[in-house]
Enzyme design. Structure first.
Site, PDB file in Angstrom:
ATOM      1  CG  ASP A   1     -15.730  -6.036   6.850  1.00  0.00           C
ATOM      2  OD1 ASP A   1     -15.967  -7.380   6.999  1.00  0.00           O
ATOM      3  OD2 ASP A   1     -15.176  -5.525   5.666  1.00  0.00           O
TER       4      ASP A   1
ATOM      5  CG  ASP B   1      -1.824  -2.427  12.233  1.00  0.00           C
ATOM      6  OD1 ASP B   1      -1.972  -1.592  13.138  1.00  0.00           O
ATOM      7  OD2 ASP B   1      -2.578  -3.453  12.152  1.00  0.00           O
TER       8      ASP B   1
ATOM      9  CE  LYS C   1     -10.631  -1.866   7.793  1.00  0.00           C
ATOM     10  NZ  LYS C   1     -11.363  -1.773   6.694  1.00  0.00           N
TER      11      LYS C   1
ATOM     12  CD  GLU D   1      -2.571  -1.370   2.386  1.00  0.00           C
ATOM     13  OE1 GLU D   1      -3.603  -1.955   2.556  1.00  0.00           O
ATOM     14  OE2 GLU D   1      -1.918  -0.842   3.775  1.00  0.00           O
TER      15      GLU D   1
ATOM     16  CG  ASP E   1      -9.777  -0.659   3.131  1.00  0.00           C
ATOM     17  OD1 ASP E   1      -9.909  -0.481   4.600  1.00  0.00           O
ATOM     18  OD2 ASP E   1      -9.931  -1.378   2.616  1.00  0.00           O
TER      19      ASP E   1
END
Length: 744
Positions: free
Chosen positions: A455, A135, A269, A106, A293
Site C-alpha cells: 500500500d 485468497d 495482497k 479472518e 480489509d
C-alpha cells in the site's frame, strides 16, 4: 443572493493554527542540538560510551527534525455531501474491493458484516459493485457470502428506509442503548424481524464453520471440490447482480478467488488487488475504486458521497489522486494497552502530511481514481483525451477486452458490458496465475510488488509522479476495524510494517531518488523517510537502552553528572517532551493512562518488532531467507472490558520477545548492582556511573513492566521458559563482556 448549483462548494480546505506547537517543537529541537554540541566538544575527554551516546542522540535529533517537518503545516478538509446532487447530474460508479486471506484468521462472519455495510451505503445501488477477493479459496467464505446476499435483500432496504446510521448488523444489533420510545409500531416489528433473520444467518455460518464442509460440493459449490489453498484454478462467482439497474436495488456482489499454483509467486495482497482491478475492469470498469480489509466496516453511511465531494470538487484531478480515510477501531481496549490504535499519529502526523503533498496510502479505507492506478501522470491527463494508441497499453496483458477497458479508462470513458456474466470468461483469463508474465502489472501498473507494505509503495509511486492526495476525517468516522489484541498479534503487525517499509527504503523506490529524479516534494520525501526508517530506529534505541546497564555494571557513565549544566538540559528535555506528548493525547480525548501505555509500547515495539523487521530485511539482502507475509488474526470484538485479563500482555514462543526480555533482565541486574554499591558506601567517584544512569534503568524497567509481570505469569500471560532461558543466556554473555571490559 442564493448560490447557484454550479457555485455550491463540495469541499473546503482548512489550515490549522499551530503556533504553540511549532514553538515547542523548536524548543525541543534546540535542546537536542545543545546536548549534541556539548557532547561533541567533550568527545576527546570521554570514552566509547560517550561516543555511542552522541551517535544515538544524533539519530534522535534527526528523527525529530523529520517529525517537525511533517507537522509544520497541518490542514484538514470539510465536505458538503448535500451539495452533490445539485452539482452533479450523474453520480460516477465505484467498485468496492474487500480482501481476505484465511478463513480461520479472518472468520467469515467478520467478512459478511463488512460486505453488508458496503452494500448498504447511501449511494445509488446501480452505481456500485462489490468484489470480494478470497485468497484462501474457502468454500466457507463463499457460502457465507451467498447467505449474506439473501439477508441483504432485507437489510439494505431496512437501513435506507429508516436512515439507519450504523449499517453493519453485528454492531447495530449489539447496541444495548437502542430505545423504541419514539419509534412506530411498524418499525419495532420490522426491527425484530430483521434481527431474527440476522441471528439465523449467524447460526447458519457458525454451523457451517463447525462442519468439515459447509455443504455438498455440487451445483455452484462444485468448483470448490478438492481444491488446495495454494493450488487451485480461478473461481469467479456472480453472487448477485442488479440487472435492471435499479437505484434502490442491491449493488453487484462478485466472489473472486484467483488461480494459484505451487512455485509461482502470488505477491500477497498486492497480487490480489491487481486481480480485482483487472476483473472489475472487465465487469464494471468504474472510474473510482474503494478498497477495505475484511474487518473494516462502513461506519458512516455517506462515506462514498464524502469521497466524491473531494474527488469531484477539486479544482483539478492533480489535487486528488486518492482520498484516504483514517484507520479507526471499534470496541478497542480501554486506554489502548497495546499502543496500536494510532489515534495521535493520525491526528497530528497525517494532518501534517496533508499540508505537504498529501497523506500516505495506508492500504484500507481509500478511494482511488482507476486511471491513476493505471499509471497516468498529471502531465498527460489532458493528452489521453485525444487519440491513444492501444499498442501503448499492451503492458496490460494479452486480453483485448481488458486493453479496451483500460483505454476507455485512460480516456475518461466507461463502456462496461450490459451484464456481468458477459465478461466472465475473459475475467477467468485475467485472474490466471500466469497472466501477468511479460506485462507491467505490479511493476508499472496498479498495486506495486516488492514489499509486504504494498500500500505504501503504491502511494509513493503515485506521489512521485507528481500527484497529490487528500485526507478526509468525517464525523462519525468513515470506517471502523478491529485492532490486534494480544502481544503476538500486535508484534506481528508491527514487524510486517517495519519489514515492508525498510524493503522500500533499500530499493530503487527509495524516496530520495524520487525527489532527485522525479516529482516527489522534498518535505514529502522527509515524511516517507520518517516512516521507512522504523526498522533502522531499533539499532540506536537498543544501543541507548543498553548503555545505562553497561555503565552501571562497569562503573562508567554516558550521561552528564548532576553538577554539570548539561544534566539539566537532559532533564528539561525529558520533562518538556513528556508534557508535550501528554498534551497531544489529552487534546484527542485520550487518557493519561493511554499516553503512558503508548509511551512504553513505543519502546517495546521499537526494540522487538522493528528490530526483527530489520533482521528480516538483512537476511533477505544476504540471500539467507525470504520474507514471509504474516496475517494478523482478526476478532469481531476485543476482549470484554469486564474481563480481568483484558489488556494484559500476552506472549508466545516467538523469538520476537527475546530482545525485550533481555533488556529487562539487564536492567534488573543493573538496579541490583546499584543497590549493592549504595550499601557499600564507597567514596565519591567522579568517574563512575551516577544518578542519571540509575534513573534510566528504573525508567526502562517501568517501560518493560508487562515483561516483568510476564516473568511470573502463567499460560499465555507468562513469558515461555525457552524465551527466558535465551534471554538469560544473552544477559550472562553481556555480564561476561562487561567483566572483561572492567578487568581490561
Amino acid at each position: 443572493m442564493a448560490s447557484t448549483p454550479t457555485t455550491l462548494p463540495l469541499c473546503e480546505k482548512i489550515t490549522r493554527k499551530n503556533t504553540a506547537q511549532r514553538a515547542i517543537d523548536v524548543i525541543i529541537l534546540f535542546l537536542l542540538l545543545s546536548l549534541l554540541v556539548y557532547r561533541f566538544l567533550l568527545l576527546k575527554d570521554h570514552g566509547l560510551t560517550w561516543l555511542l551516546a552522541f551517535l544515538c542522540e544524533s539519530w534522535f535529533t534527526f528523527t525529530w527534525v523529520l517529525v517537525v517537518s511533517i507537522k509544520w503545516n497541518p490542514v484538514e478538509y470539510k465536505t458538503y455531501p448535500d451539495n452533490l446532487l445539485p452539482r452533479v447530474t450523474e453520480f460516477p460508479s465505484v467498485d468496492m474491493f474487500v480482501t481476505t486471506v484465511d478463513s480461520m484468521l479472518e472468520p467469515p462472519i467478520i467478512i459478511i458484516n463488512t460486505v453488508l455495510s458496503l452494500l448498504a451505503v447511501d449511494y445509488p445501488a446501480h452505481k456500485l459493485a462489490c468484489y470480494v477477493s478470497d485468497d484462501g479459496c474457502s468454500p466457507f467464505t463463499f457460502y457465507s457470502l451467498v447467505e449474506a446476499s439473501k439477508f441483504a435483500k432485507l437489510w439494505v432496504p431496512f437501513c435506507k428506509k429508516h436512515n439507519i446510521q450504523i449499517r453493519t448488523p453485528f454492531k447495530y444489533f449489539s447496541n444495548d442503548s437502542l430505545s423504541f420510545t419514539n419509534s412506530s409500531w411498524e418499525f419495532q416489528q420490522e426491527w425484530k424481524s430483521i434481527k431474527v433473520e440476522y441471528e439465523q444467518l449467524c447460526h447458519k455460518i457458525e454451523n457451517a464453520s463447525q462442519n468439515s464442509k459447509p455443504c455438498d460440493f455440487t451445483g455452484e459449490f462444485s468448483e470448490f471440490s478438492n481444491v488446495e489453498r495454494n493450488n487451485h484454478p480461478t473461481i469467479i462467482k456472480i453472487i448477485s447482480e442488479n440487472k435492471e439497474g435499479l437505484p434502490d436495488g442491491l449493488p453487484h456482489l462478485v466472489y473472486v478467488s484467483r488461480e494459484k499454483r505451487h512455485r509461482h509467486p502470488h505477491h500477497y495482497k498486492a497480487g490480489a488487488m491487481n486481480v480485482l482491478a483487472r476483473v472489475s475492469g472487465l465487469m464494471s470498469n468504474a472510474p473510482y475504486m474503494l478498497n477495505v480489509d475484511c474487518d473494516m466496516f462502513v461506519n458512516n453511511s455517506k462515506v462514498v458521497l464524502q469521497a466524491m465531494c473531494l474527488l469531484l470538487g477539486s479544482k483539478s484531478e492533480k489535487e486528488s489522486a486518492f482520498v484516504q480515510f483514517p484507520q479507526k477501531f471499534y470496541d478497542g481496549l480501554k486506554d489502548d494497552p497495546y499502543g496500536n490504535q494510532l489515534v495521535v499519529l493520525f491526528e497530528y502526523m497525517t494532518h501534517g502530511m496533508s499540508g505537504i503533498q498529501g497523506p500516505l496510502y495506508s492500504g484500507i479505507g481509500c478511494f482511488h481514481r482507476r486511471k491513476i492506478i493505471y499509471r497516468i501522470s498529471p502531465d498527460n491527463v489532458e493528452s489521453v483525451n485525444g487519440k491513444l494508441d492501444e499498442d501503448k497499453v499492451l503492458e496490460f496483458g494479452s486480453s483485448k477486452e481488458l486493453i479496451k477497458s483500460a483505454v476507455n479508462t485512460l480516456k475518461g470513458k466507461r463502456d462496461p458490458p450490459n451484464h456481468l456474466g458477459d465478461s466472465i470468461k475473459e475475467a477467468h483469463q485475467v485472474a490466471s496465475y500466469d497472466y501477468e508474465y511479460n506485462t507491467s502489472w505490479g511493476a508499472k501498473v496498479s498495486w506495486r510488488y516488492g514489499s509486504t507494505t504494498e500500500d505504501v509503495l503504491t502511494g509513493l509511486t503515485i506521489h512521485k509522479r507528481g500527484w497529490k492526495s487528500i485526507y478526509c476525517t468525517p464525523n462519525p468516522p468513515a470506517f471502523l476495524g478491529c485492532a490486534p489484541s494480544g502481544g503476538p498479534a500486535a508484534m506481528t503487525q508491527q514487524k510486517r510494517w517495519a519489514t515492508g517499509l525498510l524493503e522500500i527504503l533499500l530499493s530503487k523506490n527509495c524516496p530520495i531518488f524520487a525527489t532527485i529524479f522525479q516529482k516527489l516534494r522534498f518535505r514529502q520525501c522527509l515524511a516517507y523517510l520518517w516512516l521507512f526508517l522504523w526498522g533502522i530506529r531499533s539499532i540506536p534505541e537498543l544501543c541507548y537502552a543498553i548503555l545505562p546497564a553497561y555503565c552501571i555494571i562497569t562503573n562508567s557513565f554516558f550521561l552528564p553528572k548532576v553538577e554539570e549544566p548539561a544534566f539539566y538540559v537532559l532533564v528539561t528535555l525529558f520533562v518538556i517532551y513528556s508534557l508535550y506528548t501528554l498534551s497531544e493525547y489529552l487534546r484527542t480525548g485520550q487518557s493519561v493512562r493511554a499516553w503512558w501505555n503508548n509511551q512504553r509500547m513505543a519502546r517495546i515495539t521499537t526494540m522487538t518488532a522493528w528490530f526483527f523487521g530489520l533482521l528480516s530485511v538483512m537476511l533477505k539482502l544476504l540471500g539467507i531467507s525470504e520474507i514471509v507475509f504474516e496475517v494478523t488474526k482478526k476478532d469481531q470484538s476485543s476482549d470484554s472490558t469486564n474481563d480481568d485479563d483484558a489488556g494484559r500482555f500476552t506472549f508466545d514462543e516467538s523469538p520476537i520477545f527475546v530482545p525485550g526480555t533481555t533488556i529487562l533482565l539487564l536492567h534488573l541486574i543493573a538496579i541490583v548492582v546499584s543497590l549493592w554499591k549504595l550499601m557499600q558506601r564507597p567514596t565519591h567517584d567522579v568517574h563512575g556511573s551516577g544518578l542519571g544512569e540509575v534513573l534510566c534503568s528504573v525508567w526502562l524497567v517501568l517501560c518493560f513492566w508487562p515483561f516483568l509481570k510476564g516473568l511470573f505469569g502463567k499460560g499465555k500471560h507468562g513469558i515461555p521458559i525457552s524465551t527466558i532461558g535465551k534471554s538469560a543466556a544473552l544477559a550472562l554473555l553481556f555480564m561476561q563482556f562487561c567483566r572483561r571490559i572492567t578487568m581490561g
